[in-house]
Motif scaffolding. Sequence first.
Motif, PDB file in Angstrom:
ATOM      1  N   LEU A   6      -5.026  -6.022 -50.798  1.00 10.96           N
ATOM      2  CA  LEU A   6      -4.777  -6.274 -52.218  1.00 10.96           C
ATOM      3  C   LEU A   6      -6.057  -5.942 -52.958  1.00 10.96           C
ATOM      4  CD1 LEU A   6      -2.899  -9.702 -52.015  1.00 10.96           C
ATOM      5  CD2 LEU A   6      -1.928  -7.393 -52.157  1.00 10.96           C
ATOM      6  N   LEU A   7      -5.992  -5.007 -53.885  1.00  8.07           N
ATOM      7  CA  LEU A   7      -7.187  -4.401 -54.442  1.00  8.07           C
ATOM      8  C   LEU A   7      -7.228  -4.513 -55.967  1.00  8.07           C
ATOM      9  CD1 LEU A   7      -9.635  -2.632 -53.556  1.00  8.07           C
ATOM     10  CD2 LEU A   7      -8.151  -0.642 -53.860  1.00  8.07           C
ATOM     11  N   ASP A   8      -8.290  -5.141 -56.463  1.00  7.76           N
ATOM     12  CA  ASP A   8      -8.569  -5.164 -57.898  1.00  7.76           C
ATOM     13  C   ASP A   8      -9.309  -3.871 -58.238  1.00  7.76           C
ATOM     14  OD1 ASP A   8      -8.828  -6.075 -60.524  1.00  7.76           O
ATOM     15  OD2 ASP A   8     -10.531  -7.361 -60.070  1.00  7.76           O
ATOM     16  N   PHE A   9      -9.454  -3.553 -59.515  1.00  8.27           N
ATOM     17  CA  PHE A   9     -10.166  -2.334 -59.902  1.00  8.27           C
ATOM     18  C   PHE A   9     -11.512  -2.637 -60.564  1.00  8.27           C
ATOM     19  CE2 PHE A   9     -11.053   1.062 -63.023  1.00  8.27           C
ATOM     20  CZ  PHE A   9     -11.329   2.080 -62.121  1.00  8.27           C
ATOM     21  N   ASN A  49      -9.760   5.201 -49.824  1.00  8.02           N
ATOM     22  CA  ASN A  49      -8.719   6.156 -49.427  1.00  8.02           C
ATOM     23  C   ASN A  49      -8.599   6.258 -47.912  1.00  8.02           C
ATOM     24  OD1 ASN A  49      -7.991   6.789 -52.056  1.00  8.02           O
ATOM     25  ND2 ASN A  49      -9.314   8.590 -52.159  1.00  8.02           N
ATOM     26  N   ALA A  50      -9.727   6.213 -47.197  1.00 12.68           N
ATOM     27  CA  ALA A  50      -9.696   6.285 -45.730  1.00 12.68           C
ATOM     28  C   ALA A  50      -8.959   5.082 -45.149  1.00 12.68           C
ATOM     29  CB  ALA A  50     -11.119   6.376 -45.168  1.00 12.68           C
ATOM     30  N   VAL A  51      -9.226   3.903 -45.682  1.00 13.72           N
ATOM     31  CA  VAL A  51      -8.517   2.703 -45.209  1.00 13.72           C
ATOM     32  C   VAL A  51      -7.023   2.830 -45.523  1.00 13.72           C
ATOM     33  CG1 VAL A  51      -8.198   0.229 -45.653  1.00 13.72           C
ATOM     34  CG2 VAL A  51     -10.488   1.148 -45.239  1.00 13.72           C
ATOM     35  N   GLY A  52      -6.708   3.292 -46.722  1.00 13.51           N
ATOM     36  CA  GLY A  52      -5.307   3.446 -47.119  1.00 13.51           C
ATOM     37  C   GLY A  52      -4.555   4.487 -46.323  1.00 13.51           C
ATOM     38  N   SER A  53      -5.266   5.414 -45.699  1.00 13.72           N
ATOM     39  CA  SER A  53      -4.603   6.452 -44.907  1.00 13.72           C
ATOM     40  C   SER A  53      -4.320   6.017 -43.467  1.00 13.72           C
ATOM     41  CB  SER A  53      -5.439   7.739 -44.909  1.00 13.72           C
ATOM     42  OG  SER A  53      -6.608   7.570 -44.146  1.00 13.72           O
ATOM     43  N   LYS A  54      -4.840   4.857 -43.080  1.00 17.53           N
ATOM     44  CA  LYS A  54      -4.543   4.365 -41.729  1.00 17.53           C
ATOM     45  C   LYS A  54      -3.051   4.031 -41.655  1.00 17.53           C
ATOM     46  CE  LYS A  54      -9.147   2.399 -40.940  1.00 17.53           C
ATOM     47  NZ  LYS A  54      -9.902   1.197 -40.547  1.00 17.53           N
ATOM     48  N   PRO A  55      -2.379   4.444 -40.576  1.00 20.93           N
ATOM     49  CA  PRO A  55      -0.923   4.286 -40.521  1.00 20.93           C
ATOM     50  C   PRO A  55      -0.420   2.841 -40.567  1.00 20.93           C
ATOM     51  CG  PRO A  55      -1.787   5.157 -38.447  1.00 20.93           C
ATOM     52  CD  PRO A  55      -2.922   5.105 -39.408  1.00 20.93           C
ATOM     53  N   HIS A  56      -1.232   1.898 -40.173  1.00 20.68           N
ATOM     54  CA  HIS A  56      -0.798   0.499 -40.139  1.00 20.68           C
ATOM     55  C   HIS A  56      -1.288  -0.296 -41.366  1.00 20.68           C
ATOM     56  CE1 HIS A  56      -4.862   0.406 -38.602  1.00 20.68           C
ATOM     57  NE2 HIS A  56      -4.910  -0.872 -38.930  1.00 20.68           N
ATOM     58  N   VAL A  57      -1.862   0.402 -42.357  1.00 21.74           N
ATOM     59  CA  VAL A  57      -2.429  -0.273 -43.534  1.00 21.74           C
ATOM     60  C   VAL A  57      -1.645   0.103 -44.789  1.00 21.74           C
ATOM     61  CG1 VAL A  57      -4.469  -0.526 -45.003  1.00 21.74           C
ATOM     62  CG2 VAL A  57      -4.739  -0.361 -42.522  1.00 21.74           C
ATOM     63  N   THR A  58      -1.360  -0.906 -45.588  1.00 20.62           N
ATOM     64  CA  THR A  58      -0.752  -0.711 -46.903  1.00 20.62           C
ATOM     65  C   THR A  58      -1.744  -1.216 -47.941  1.00 20.62           C
ATOM     66  OG1 THR A  58       1.465  -1.053 -45.996  1.00 20.62           O
ATOM     67  CG2 THR A  58       1.202  -1.328 -48.385  1.00 20.62           C
ATOM     68  N   VAL A  59      -2.064  -0.396 -48.924  1.00 18.90           N
ATOM     69  CA  VAL A  59      -2.934  -0.807 -50.018  1.00 18.90           C
ATOM     70  C   VAL A  59      -2.079  -0.977 -51.269  1.00 18.90           C
ATOM     71  CG1 VAL A  59      -4.893  -0.185 -51.491  1.00 18.90           C
ATOM     72  CG2 VAL A  59      -4.938   0.405 -49.057  1.00 18.90           C
ATOM     73  N   LEU A  75      -9.608   9.610 -60.687  1.00 18.33           N
ATOM     74  CA  LEU A  75     -10.910   9.352 -60.081  1.00 18.33           C
ATOM     75  C   LEU A  75     -10.964   9.836 -58.632  1.00 18.33           C
ATOM     76  CD1 LEU A  75     -11.418   5.679 -61.312  1.00 18.33           C
ATOM     77  CD2 LEU A  75     -12.057   7.809 -62.478  1.00 18.33           C
ATOM     78  N   GLY A  76      -9.823  10.266 -58.123  1.00 20.66           N
ATOM     79  CA  GLY A  76      -9.748  10.689 -56.730  1.00 20.66           C
ATOM     80  C   GLY A  76      -9.132   9.642 -55.827  1.00 20.66           C
ATOM     81  N   LEU A  77      -8.699   8.525 -56.408  1.00 22.93           N
ATOM     82  CA  LEU A  77      -8.042   7.484 -55.610  1.00 22.93           C
ATOM     83  C   LEU A  77      -6.612   7.900 -55.285  1.00 22.93           C
ATOM     84  CD1 LEU A  77      -9.395   4.461 -57.582  1.00 22.93           C
ATOM     85  CD2 LEU A  77      -9.544   4.663 -55.103  1.00 22.93           C
ATOM     86  N   ASP A  78      -6.158   7.526 -54.102  1.00 27.18           N
ATOM     87  CA  ASP A  78      -4.760   7.760 -53.762  1.00 27.18           C
ATOM     88  C   ASP A  78      -3.879   6.931 -54.692  1.00 27.18           C
ATOM     89  OD1 ASP A  78      -5.555   9.469 -51.747  1.00 27.18           O
ATOM     90  OD2 ASP A  78      -5.361   7.983 -50.156  1.00 27.18           O
ATOM     91  N   ASN A  79      -2.638   7.336 -54.816  1.00 27.74           N
ATOM     92  CA  ASN A  79      -1.703   6.662 -55.728  1.00 27.74           C
ATOM     93  C   ASN A  79      -1.046   5.467 -55.030  1.00 27.74           C
ATOM     94  OD1 ASN A  79      -0.233   6.097 -57.972  1.00 27.74           O
ATOM     95  ND2 ASN A  79       1.267   7.715 -57.657  1.00 27.74           N
ATOM     96  N   PHE A  80      -1.774   4.349 -54.995  1.00 27.18           N
ATOM     97  CA  PHE A  80      -1.250   3.127 -54.379  1.00 27.18           C
ATOM     98  C   PHE A  80      -0.303   2.436 -55.355  1.00 27.18           C
ATOM     99  CE2 PHE A  80      -5.803   3.361 -52.845  1.00 27.18           C
ATOM    100  CZ  PHE A  80      -5.500   3.895 -51.596  1.00 27.18           C
TER     101      PHE A  80
END
Length: 160
Positions: A6-9, A49-59, A75-80
């Motif tokens: 769970l990510l704040d900005f 983004n690297a953490v979010g790309s792990k197959p078992h991780v949901t951001v 900004l280059g962030l994935d579209n969570f």
Amino acid sequence: MSDLVLLDFDGVINALTRKPMRSAYNEWESTQLLGFPILYAREVIDAVNAVGSKPHVTVRWLTTWEAATAELTALGLDNFDYIPPLPDFTGDLRIGDWKPAAGLTVAESWPGTVIWIDDDTWIEQEVTRASRPNITFLRPTPSLGLSKKQLRLLDEFTTP
């Protein structure tokens, strides 16, 4: 089992300062987004983004930016996806006092570990008071955002 981040900005990705901490990161970028000044370290964006790309991780975003989080891809962030306020919330959405209830509701039903990242002390206190064993809370310093140590911890927490 899967992990949820769970990510704040603001204060997490966006350092809330006018002067970047050069001792923390060498490369800082600044821009305007939806009329707001944004200051961030590319290393933080890449690590999230690297953490979010792990197959078992949901951001999931848990931020007052809500639906505007789609704009953060600039900004280059994935579209969570983002977690919205609970339907019965009637307060001021800009303050963020809806975030603990929304995040805890999601965390209660999550089958794995939840890593909650927010710079607000009062949110950390609310989450701690809820005493959920599956939640680990990281609270960055708002003027820096996620530190290198916290990025390492995030990677370790999400490594099976």
